[in-house]
Structures are given as structure tokens and as C-alpha cells.
Design a protein around this motif. Structure first.
Motif, short mmCIF file in Angstrom:
data_model
loop_
_atom_site.label_atom_id
_atom_site.label_comp_id
_atom_site.label_asym_id
_atom_site.label_seq_id
_atom_site.Cartn_x
_atom_site.Cartn_y
_atom_site.Cartn_z
N TYR A 209 0.84 -1.20 0.00
CA TYR A 209 0.00 0.00 0.00
C TYR A 209 0.88 1.25 0.00
O TYR A 209 0.68 2.18 -0.78
N VAL B 200 -0.42 10.33 0.50
CA VAL B 200 -0.11 9.79 1.83
C VAL B 200 0.78 10.77 2.59
O VAL B 200 0.53 11.08 3.77
N VAL C 136 -1.32 13.81 3.74
CA VAL C 136 -2.21 13.49 4.87
C VAL C 136 -1.39 13.44 6.16
O VAL C 136 -1.72 14.10 7.15
N LEU D 132 -1.50 16.32 9.20
CA LEU D 132 -1.99 15.93 10.52
C LEU D 132 -0.91 16.11 11.59
O LEU D 132 -1.17 15.92 12.77
N LEU E 43 1.77 14.24 11.77
CA LEU E 43 2.31 12.93 12.14
C LEU E 43 3.74 12.72 11.63
O LEU E 43 4.36 11.72 11.95
N ALA F 14 5.32 1.92 12.08
CA ALA F 14 4.13 1.34 11.44
C ALA F 14 4.39 0.95 9.99
O ALA F 14 3.74 0.04 9.46
N LEU F 15 5.35 1.60 9.34
CA LEU F 15 5.60 1.35 7.91
C LEU F 15 6.44 0.09 7.72
O LEU F 15 7.16 -0.34 8.61
N TYR G 59 -8.01 21.30 8.47
CA TYR G 59 -7.63 20.30 7.48
C TYR G 59 -8.37 19.00 7.73
O TYR G 59 -8.93 18.38 6.83
N PHE G 60 -8.35 18.57 8.99
CA PHE G 60 -9.05 17.33 9.36
C PHE G 60 -9.29 17.34 10.85
O PHE G 60 -8.43 17.74 11.63
N GLU H 293 -10.30 8.74 19.15
CA GLU H 293 -10.04 7.33 19.45
C GLU H 293 -11.33 6.52 19.30
O GLU H 293 -11.36 5.48 18.64
N ASN I 177 -10.53 9.69 2.55
CA ASN I 177 -9.12 9.60 2.12
C ASN I 177 -8.19 9.59 3.33
O ASN I 177 -7.31 8.73 3.45
N VAL I 178 -8.39 10.51 4.25
CA VAL I 178 -7.53 10.57 5.44
C VAL I 178 -7.68 9.28 6.25
O VAL I 178 -6.69 8.67 6.67
N ASN J 70 -8.60 6.33 5.20
CA ASN J 70 -7.99 5.18 4.50
C ASN J 70 -6.47 5.20 4.59
O ASN J 70 -5.85 4.15 4.78
N VAL J 71 -5.88 6.37 4.45
CA VAL J 71 -4.42 6.46 4.56
C VAL J 71 -3.99 5.98 5.95
O VAL J 71 -3.14 5.10 6.09
N LEU J 72 -4.60 6.56 6.98
CA LEU J 72 -4.20 6.21 8.35
C LEU J 72 -4.46 4.74 8.64
O LEU J 72 -3.63 4.04 9.23
N ASN K 279 -4.83 2.19 6.46
CA ASN K 279 -3.97 1.29 5.68
C ASN K 279 -2.54 1.27 6.20
O ASN K 279 -1.84 0.26 6.07
N LEU K 280 -2.11 2.36 6.79
CA LEU K 280 -0.74 2.39 7.34
C LEU K 280 -0.68 1.74 8.72
O LEU K 280 0.40 1.59 9.28
N GLY K 281 -1.84 1.37 9.27
CA GLY K 281 -1.84 0.76 10.60
C GLY K 281 -1.82 1.78 11.73
O GLY K 281 -1.65 1.43 12.89
N LEU K 282 -2.04 3.06 11.40
CA LEU K 282 -1.94 4.10 12.42
C LEU K 282 -3.21 4.25 13.23
O LEU K 282 -3.24 5.00 14.20
N VAL L 172 -2.29 9.36 17.06
CA VAL L 172 -3.13 10.08 16.10
C VAL L 172 -4.09 10.99 16.85
O VAL L 172 -4.27 12.17 16.51
N LYS L 173 -4.69 10.46 17.91
CA LYS L 173 -5.62 11.28 18.73
C LYS L 173 -4.91 12.53 19.25
O LYS L 173 -5.47 13.63 19.20
#
Lengths: 413, 413
Positions: A187, A268, A271, A275, A277, A300-301, B187-188, B195, B267-268, B270-272, B274-277, B297-298
Motif C-alpha cells: 500500500y 499519503v 495526509v 496531521l 504525524l 508502522a511502515l 484540514y481534518f 479514538e 481519504n484521510v 484510509n491512509v491512516l 492502511n498504514l496501521g496508524l 493520532v488522537k
């Protein structure tokens, strides 16, 4: 003749350096690999032994080392009898490893500029902030320290020097273009240490244009290039080590670095960056834990070295040089194309690690054989490029030149 | 008559609950606010005092409390003389706060299902995993425990009950639709605890369809709805508390929950993801620090309560109910529209906190006045809906019904 090599670091690039040193241990002598995590070093040793590529009998050993600890690094250099240290660990350890080399007299080679964990995007030229301040120390100790001897920086610096020496009377601009047209099938992943990778882009992006430092935001300036083998590719103005040395050492008015990115990578990155991050500054969770977000993203990557088995496609990295020769305007592109699958077949690595690691091993061989054992600190563009580029051709990274319709391999007999 | 309220939690929803309780302290008595961070409680007390909205003289006090500590919660309930506990803290503390209520005899009200930090997406119906196991305990202790008394779950459960009681002979399906057509200008950001917000979507998404639990991936099933005031909006099948209670308690074959999301949010996310974040499972950084990515992330995202000042636009949340009445097919939409700016003007909160907090205060008033003081555990759909919906109309959350071309406010005289 300097012999016995200590490789610091145990990531993807270290893996390639170890394989290439082993393939040339008749010249380099004993090979030692040290990093914080002993198991990672042992895994590299295992991979080299399995490939049966040692050119001669000799030591091949793994060690545990916190490379921030200068005394520990000195002790390991002495214990292993290493006369050449190839630092391909985190960019945070450069200064401590260099200190250990200066005090022990070992030659020092790295592939990336020093960074301080808490700072991103320092004042240009970056080398003047840490490395170049220690030129005098190296000179007094007669210690060879070769800075930035990977592909970019490294080989591209040698391309720039070759262009200046042999192809131009006057160079007006050097555009270094780095395209990875390969695909790892995940991904998202970075091709080398995510922490170092992202730190290149989260601050300002510096380029050297008409004799001045220009600063942009990342992804602010993009351009499509049409390159050999990989074809049309979009690349973005990026801050990169070699802009900082070439701008100062070659007297070229414009030096820019362009790195290719696909839309998915940019999405990616944006985003995560928006954020916060990708910040190197710690934040505090609701539970009171202090943590650097970028280090969590890194954890995480995927480990870049884990990408190797499924990686397909090619990279193209080179210098587009514009200037004047014999009163005529001239434009040439000196470049290398590497193949991810071939790199994996040979040493079990993906192409990005391969292109970064092979030059560091080549530099070590040139130090061992005396060609580059200069007893002072130098960036690659300050050293004769022909022996380096010639050796790289033998080691798996041939150079090509493209000019107008003409495109051919560069040979250095 | 039960009096004196202890509010547990000090986030955006607690802020609204405190304001609404203060506006009704002639019925509710003393108001106490407790959370891990005393300053957050004090800030809410300050906001209420500044608004001069206390209906009568009475205590208004901030307390520090670790609500996971049952004995500490019991002690605070006794010390404050609270007979009603409104739990709007983290969903992780529900069971410990409920225990403290059962042992002290205080009434318990919450707005979201219990969660265990290390688990996401447990077996449906979720209430059977924690809350409903304790029905016997509540009954034996004659303790009123009202589950899920926010907007969704909460008001939408009352809408479903009202539909069953007054509009249908047979209900075939209930689609709960939650659209936030407002904009916070960042932004988001998530509109409540990131959480808890993200945990709703990272696992499987459960819905109740034709008498069976169906599981999908988040954002797998999307549908555009045309709703009053907010117009055409895309919403996605989502797992949500009320699907788990309504499916079991109302005998309706199909109960689904749809939440509106814009492309940017998806989108945000899915990115987070998919990265496992967004994982609730800890990972270990290269430096050896163990950390839960979701908590990082929180910490990086804006505090939802900080969104209030600039928030514009409206929310629309309601139940689309299909079935049969007097032999005729029927379809009605019972809903509320709330306005972010109006919520901010009244209590200094954004609309999402407002719609979640006002119903919890209304439930407390109904317990205090005896209408809902039932001496056992119940979800909102098990309670008479008219007093609740009528009171909500007075407190700032009027209900509307739309059927064919007809659209009118629901009044409960």
C-alpha cells in the motif's frame, strides 16, 4: 594499503555494502558489521554466508554497538582492527562515528549528511553545519573522510565532476533527477529509512539557483522529465545533500535536485504531514506518554529491506548538465539504470538499497587501494571520478551518457 | 425525586451536559463534574458560570477522578450526594462507573456503549458483551441505568419506538441516517473523541438485515440520501450501538446505520488505516518505546471541543422507517436538524457535542422527575418516548416528521 572494514548500520543499505565488501574481501580484509540490534547484523552475516560470495577467507562478524557512544565505537574499531569505517547507520550518528575515526585513525565513509534528531531543514549549505567544521581535525589527523558516497549524493557528484572535467568549458546548470519507476506492491512504503526519507520533505526545500539559495515548499515545483528506459516521469524540486556540496565546490550557478513521486505517495505524505504525524517534535498522549509522531509512523511502515523480494521495475538516476563547450551550447545526461529484480537476485536487496550501497563499497575499495586515501575530508566531487565510475561499472552500476540522439555506456579503461 | 448530578467526563459532550443541567438545576440540584484532568472540569465550570444560566442557586463543582477506579467513583458519589450519574467520559469507563452506581444506588446514564481498550468490533449484539450481563444486578439493587441516551444512540432509539407505537402496524426496516453537513474549517478533525470515532470503523461494520447479522468493511456500502435541509448526501453503512439494541428489542427485521462522510474524510481515514496508524494494538518504535498508534493520532488531531468557535452549517440525524399501517405501505422520516452556530451561541459547543449532550441531560431530568426512574437497566427504546422527545423540543432539539410531501414539527403536548 588500508584493510579491514567496519560497517555501521544493519538496514537495507548496510546489507548491500556487506555483500559487496564480501565479494571484494581479497582487497578489503575482515568485514565487521555493527548496529544497535545484534540480530539484524547477524541476519546480514547469514545472508552473505549463504550467498557464498566471499572472495577470500576472512573474518565476517556481527557486533552490537550504540554508535552515538564515541568510546564504544572507538573500542570496536580497535578491537576489530578496522582501518575503514563505512557508516550506513542512521544519519544521526555521523558526527559520533567520525569522532571515533579521527581518534583511531580509521578512514570514514558515509552516504548521507549528518542530522540532529530535533532539527529539520537547517540553514544551507547543510555540510557547513556539521561536517565541514571538522575538515581541520581530519587534516591534522591525516584521516580520510569521504562524505556522501552513495548514489545520490555520491555517484551523481562524480557525474557532475566528470562533466566539468571532460564535457564542458562552462556549466550553467546541473539538474539531478532521481526516478524510481519500480513497484513494491505494498500500500505504501519508503525505500529507505522512513524517518530520514520524510525529514527531507517536511521542512523547506532548498535549491541553488543563479548563485542564490531558493526555498520552496515540498511538491510546490514539479516538472515532467523524459528519461531513458523509464520514460516520462513527474519529479519535484527537493532538498538534497548534493545540492549543498556541489553548489559550493564546483562553482556552478544552478544546482537542483528532482525526485520522482507518484500521486499516491504525495497523497499519503500530505495526509500525514498535514496531521502533524511527520513531526520530529514530541507530543504527549492523553495518557501522558511523550512520543515523536514520526518515529511511530516509521514503526508502522514496512521495513524498507522487506520490500526486496517482490520489487519489480527500474530506477534511473542521473545528472542533466547544461553549459557550453567550444563555444557551443551543450546538454548531456549522465545516468545509471538499475533493476530491482537483478539487485535482489545478486544480493537479496531492492534497487534503492543497491544503488546506495554499492558506491559506498566502491569508495572503500578505492581507499583500500590508495586511490582515494587522501588523508583529509572530501566530498565525492573533490575526488577523481574515473576510478570510482570505472569500478562501479565492474560492481554492477554502469554509467551511461545521453546527448541528443546519442546514448551509450561510459567506459573507463 | 432524585437530585444532585455527577457528570463524569470533561470533553465536548460533558460541556453541553453541564450547561443543560445548570439550566435545569432547579430540578436537578447540585451539579458536579469529574474527570482525570481537573483543569478541564474547572474550565467547564467557568464556562457555565460565565453564561449565568443556573436556574437556581446550587453547587457547581469540579473534581479530579480516575473513573476506572470504582472505589474512587463510589467515594465521590457519596461525597457529592449525587443521585444521578451522567457518564460522558471515555467509553472505556462505563463498566466501572456502572459498578459504582450499583453499589451506591445512584442512577446511571451514558451515551455510548462500553468498550475495552484492546478490542475493536466485538461480537454482535455489542450490549450483550458487557451492559446486558448486568441487568440482574441493576434489578436487584433497584438501580436505574439508562444506556445510550445521546442522540445516536438515544434520540434515534426513541424515534424508532415512537414509529412502532404510533405510525406502524409492522415495521420492515429502520435506516438511521446521520449527516453532518457542517464545516469546521480545519484540514481534518473528528467531531468527538478521535479514538472512539476511529474505533467505530477500523474493524468490521455490523448491520442487522432480514433477521441476521451482516458484516462489511467500512466504506464498502455507500448510498446517497436526499434529506430535509441538508439535501443530497452520501452516507456509508457503519456499525453503531443502536443497531445492536434495536435489533434485539424492537423485533424489526432490518436495522442499519448510515453515517455521512466526505471524500476528504475517507481519504484521510484510509491512509491512516492502511498504514496501521489507527490500530489499538501497541507497536514498538526503533528506540524501544511501546505505544498505541491510535493514541498518537488522537494526540495529533485537534481537540473536538476546539472546533466549536468556527463551526458552520447543520446536522440532520433521523430514522427512515418503512413498514405497513392499516394494510398500506408506509415510509416516514423522523429527524432533527441542529445548527452548529446556534449551539455555539447557546452553550459554546459545536453541533455534534450539542446533539449528544442535550439528550443525556434530558434523561437526567426524566429520572429526577420520576418519569424514567425505573429501577432497572433499559435502552432508550424500552422507555416511553413522548416525555423524552417533548422535553428535547423544549431543550433545543425539536423533532420533525417527513412523509411524502408532508413535513412538520412533532409536538408532544
Amino acid at each position: 594499503m588500508k584493510r579491514n572494514v567496519l560497517i555501521i548500520g544493519a538496514g537495507g543499505v548496510a546489507h548491500v555494502v556487506a555483500h559487496k565488501c564480501a565479494q571484494n574481501n581479497d582487497i578489503l580484509g575482515d568485514i565487521h558489521i555493527a548496529s544497535r540490534t545484534l540480530e539484524k547484523c547477524e541476519s546480514i552475516v547469514g545472508s552473505v554466508r549463504q550467498s557464498e560470495s566471499l572472495a577470500a577467507n576472512g573474518e565476517l562478524q556481527a557486533h552490537s554497538l550504540d554508535a552515538m557512544d564515541i568510546a564504544a565505537a572507538e573500542a570496536l574499531i580497535r578491537k576489530t582492527g578496522a582501518e575503514i569505517v563505512i557508516n550506513v547507520g542512521s544519519a544521526f550518528v555521523n558526527m559520533s562515528v567520525l569522532s571515533a575515526c579521527i581518534s583511531t585513525g580509521a578512514a570514514y565513509i558515509d552516504t548521507a549528511i549528518h542530522e540532529e534528531p530535533s532539527k529539520v531543514c537547517e540553514t544551507p549549505p547543510w555540510y557547513a553545519n556539521y561536517e565541514w567544521k571538522r575538515r581541520g581535525e581530519c587534516e591534522r589527523a591525516h584521516v580520510t573522510a569521504i562524505l556522501g558516497a552513495g548514489f545520490d549524493p555520491g555517484v551523481v557528484n562524480a557525474y557532475a565532476r566528470l562533466a566539468r572535467d571532460e564535457y564542458f568549458d562552462r556549466i550553467d546548470s546541473i539538474d539531478i533527477i532521481d526516478i524510481n519507476a519500480g513497484s513494491h506492491g505494498r500500500y505504501f512504503a519508503t525505500n529507505f529509512d522512513p524517518e530520514i526519507n520524510f525529514r527531507e520533505f517536511t521542512g523547506r526545500v532548498w535549491s541553488w539557483q543563479e548563485g542564490k539559495w531558493i526555498s520552496n515548499r515540498m511538491f510546490e515545483v514539479g516538472k515532467e522529465w523524459d528519461l531513458p528506459v523509464v520514460g516520462r516521469q513527474k519529479a519535484y524540486l527537493t532538498g538534497h545533500d548534493e545540492v549543498h556540496s556541489l553548489s559550493q565546490l564546483l562553482g556552478v550557478p544552478t544546482v537542483r535536485f528532482w525526485m520522482g513521486f507518484g500521486e499516491h505517495y504525495i497523497n499519503v505524505f500530505n495526509v500525514l504531514n498535514n496531521l502533524g504525524l511527520l513531526s520530529e517534535q514530541p507530543l504527549t498522549t492523553a495518557e501522558g506518554l511523550e512520543v515523536v509522531p514520526l518515529k511511530v509512523v516509521k514503526a508502522a511502515l514496512p521495513d524498507p529491506s522487506s520490500l526486496a523480494p517482490g520489487y519489480k521495475g527500474k530506477t534511473c538516476i542521473g545528472d542533466l548538465v547544461r553549459g557550453v563547450k567550444n563555444g557551443q551550447e551543450r546538454e548531456i545526461f549522465i545516468y545509471n539504470v538499475a533493476d530491482h529484480e537483478e539487485a535482489f537476485k545478486e544480493v537479496g536487496s531492492q534497487g534503492i538499497s543497491y544503488t546506495a550501497g554499492v558506491p559506498a563499497a566502491a569508495a572503500a575499495i578505492l581507499v583500500a587501494t590508495g586511490r582515494w586515501d587522501i588523508g583529509r575530508m572530501a566530498n565525492v566531487e573533490e575526488l577523481p571520478p574515473r576510478p570510482f565510475l570505472g569500478l562501479l561499472g565492474q560492481l554492477g552500476l554502469p554509467s551511461h551518457i545521453s546527448e541528443g540522439e546519442d546514448d551509450r555506456e561510459l567506459l573507463f579503461p
